[in-house]
Design a protein around this motif. Sequence first.
Motif, mmCIF file in Angstrom:
data_model
loop_
_atom_site.group_PDB
_atom_site.id
_atom_site.type_symbol
_atom_site.label_atom_id
_atom_site.label_comp_id
_atom_site.label_asym_id
_atom_site.label_seq_id
_atom_site.Cartn_x
_atom_site.Cartn_y
_atom_site.Cartn_z
ATOM 1 N N LEU A 48 9.836 29.253 -41.223
ATOM 2 C CA LEU A 48 10.486 28.943 -39.908
ATOM 3 C C LEU A 48 11.569 29.362 -39.960
ATOM 4 O O LEU A 48 12.448 29.774 -40.633
ATOM 5 C CB LEU A 48 10.676 27.232 -40.470
ATOM 6 N N THR A 49 11.942 30.011 -38.451
ATOM 7 C CA THR A 49 12.900 30.704 -38.018
ATOM 8 C C THR A 49 13.864 29.728 -37.198
ATOM 9 O O THR A 49 13.489 28.788 -36.605
ATOM 10 C CB THR A 49 12.117 31.804 -37.136
ATOM 11 N N ASP A 98 12.357 28.802 -34.005
ATOM 12 C CA ASP A 98 11.338 27.755 -33.998
ATOM 13 C C ASP A 98 12.069 26.412 -33.962
ATOM 14 O O ASP A 98 11.613 25.355 -33.465
ATOM 15 C CB ASP A 98 10.567 27.762 -35.440
#
Length: 86
Positions: free
Chosen positions: A75-76, A79
Amino acid sequence: MVSCGNTVLSMPTLSFKTRPAEAKAIRAAARSRGLSVSEYLRRAVLARPVRAKRVHVRFKPGRVVIEGASDAPTLTSADVAVALYE
């Protein structure tokens, strides 16, 4: 209340009246040092040093704080931004 081992001690509450400008100045001084108003006043009245509260950093930016499952996708920040603004 204060817990001392298995014993609970009640703490007296003090209150006093002040002008709005004085209350604002006291709150600002406490906030600038990272202290509650109560702790700020205790230190000032009881001749304890009224210094800024030490900030203990226990993690470094970028360090994994919560680790997901090994097969979970990464998960960035992008995101998260997309999810928040959709």
